[in-house]
Design an enzyme around this catalytic site. Sequence first.
Site: not given
Ligand code: 6PG
Length: 476
Positions: A13, A33, A130, A184, A187-188, A191-192, A455
């Site tokens: 994808v 591929n 991302s 990155k 960044h994730n 995002e979490y 200590h």
């Molecule tokens: C992005 C997302 C992408 C993906 C993550 C989700 O920046 O485009 O973060 O990298 O959606 O892999 O991570 P999880 O599957 O761990 O939620």
Amino acid sequence: MSQAEIGLIGLGVMGSNLALNIAEKGNKIAVFNRTVEATRKFYAEAGELKGQIVPCETIEEFVAAIRPPRPIIIMIRAGEAVDQQMEILKPYLSKGDIMIDAGNANFRDTMRRFDALKDSELTFIGMGVSGGEEGARHGPSIMVGGTEESYRRVEKVLTSIAAKYENDPCVAWLGENGAGHFVKTIHNGIEYADMQMIAEIYGILRDGLKMSAAEIGEVFGTWNKGRLNSYLIEITEKVLKAADPLTGKPIVDMILDKAGQKGTGKWSVIEAQNLGIPATGIEAAVAARSISSMKEEREAAEKILGLPPVGEFTVADREAFIEDLENALLAAKIGAYAQGFAVMSAASKEFGWNLPMPTIAKIWRAGCIIRSQFLDEITTAFTKAPDVANLIVTPAFAAMVKETDGALRRVVSAAVLGGLPVPALASALGYFDSYRRGRGTANVIQAQRDFFGAHGFDRVDGADSHHGPWGSGLNA
Ligand code: 6PG
């Protein structure tokens, strides 16, 4: 036929969409591929972009189709598969060729791969991309790590495909070896935290205020017009308003409450811990996903322990409380971003990257999953004070924290008293309260450490006496 200026391996994808984006921006691209059918299908569906695409069925053909020195993007599942693909590719490459891993790699793997090619004629770029499927197709945010020279050779293509924030392309060279993949990863991690905080606010609206999914969607929709304006808030509104085609109910009510995770959040936490930098928002988010996945255990525990015996969740003024929720989310978000940037700043020193904080904030303003107006404010704050110890002590963010932390305190208090779990929101409050307090409580920890293990400790008066008089008396 003229040769392609870039190649891409992996037509999943993300790879397919990235390849179409590259072709659409006027760059000629060779694609390959592992399974030939995927290549044929991709090409057959490429429509008017076919003229820009060279579909290849063997590695030999693929490499020969690219003009040397060749930049080759590898967009496949992170991990061993990348090493295997590189090994397959290497014998066909020649001086100056660049292998670009665009997957969600662990930056430690990227450092290893970069080092392994150091004394060869080939180079390696670790590139964080991302924006998901849509971003890959129409403009992702791109975080590049490798030699600056190798970046300059792919800069034109990357700039052409990257998202634009008011004409500024969201791509940058961030430093040597693992810098791009580290950024990155963080960044994730952010995002979490962002997603978990939104989910906790949703939980308060659903289980505390007993609002329907559509009503909560409205609230997020309104917030998206204000200071919380961001891609994640925008999609949360859409998610909450979507109907399940099977039952007609809100789709969110039909989705099992077990969150998946592929590793980048966990890596962020591990690296933060290794560096000794608190990233409590990300930690709380990763832990919350882990607890979410223990669905059966949670159901069994609910039978044994019951829900907290707290009675009705009550708020005096519903409208004011919803406003508090908006400000609480903003405050908590500031905490999570401040932590993420602090982790990057420590990593930058540890790994000698010289990460440019204003640039990172800049290239996250569009294209990526955490894109928001808020990142423009972070860009401004770091541009004014690139070496500041923490985002929350910059004048703009200090003012925002002071303005919103009261709301966060009220929301966390209400949730705690109402028995609703808010680990990420509470972590931000704990972080602010600890970080802003000059005199903390670690004096007791130091005393305990000295008591049981000799200590030693430093004294507030600087005197040269580093052990306690344990056992001596002091009257209360
Ligand atoms: C992005 C997302 C992408 C993906 C993550 C989700 O920046 O485009 O973060 O990298 O959606 O892999 O991570 P999880 O599957 O761990 O939620």
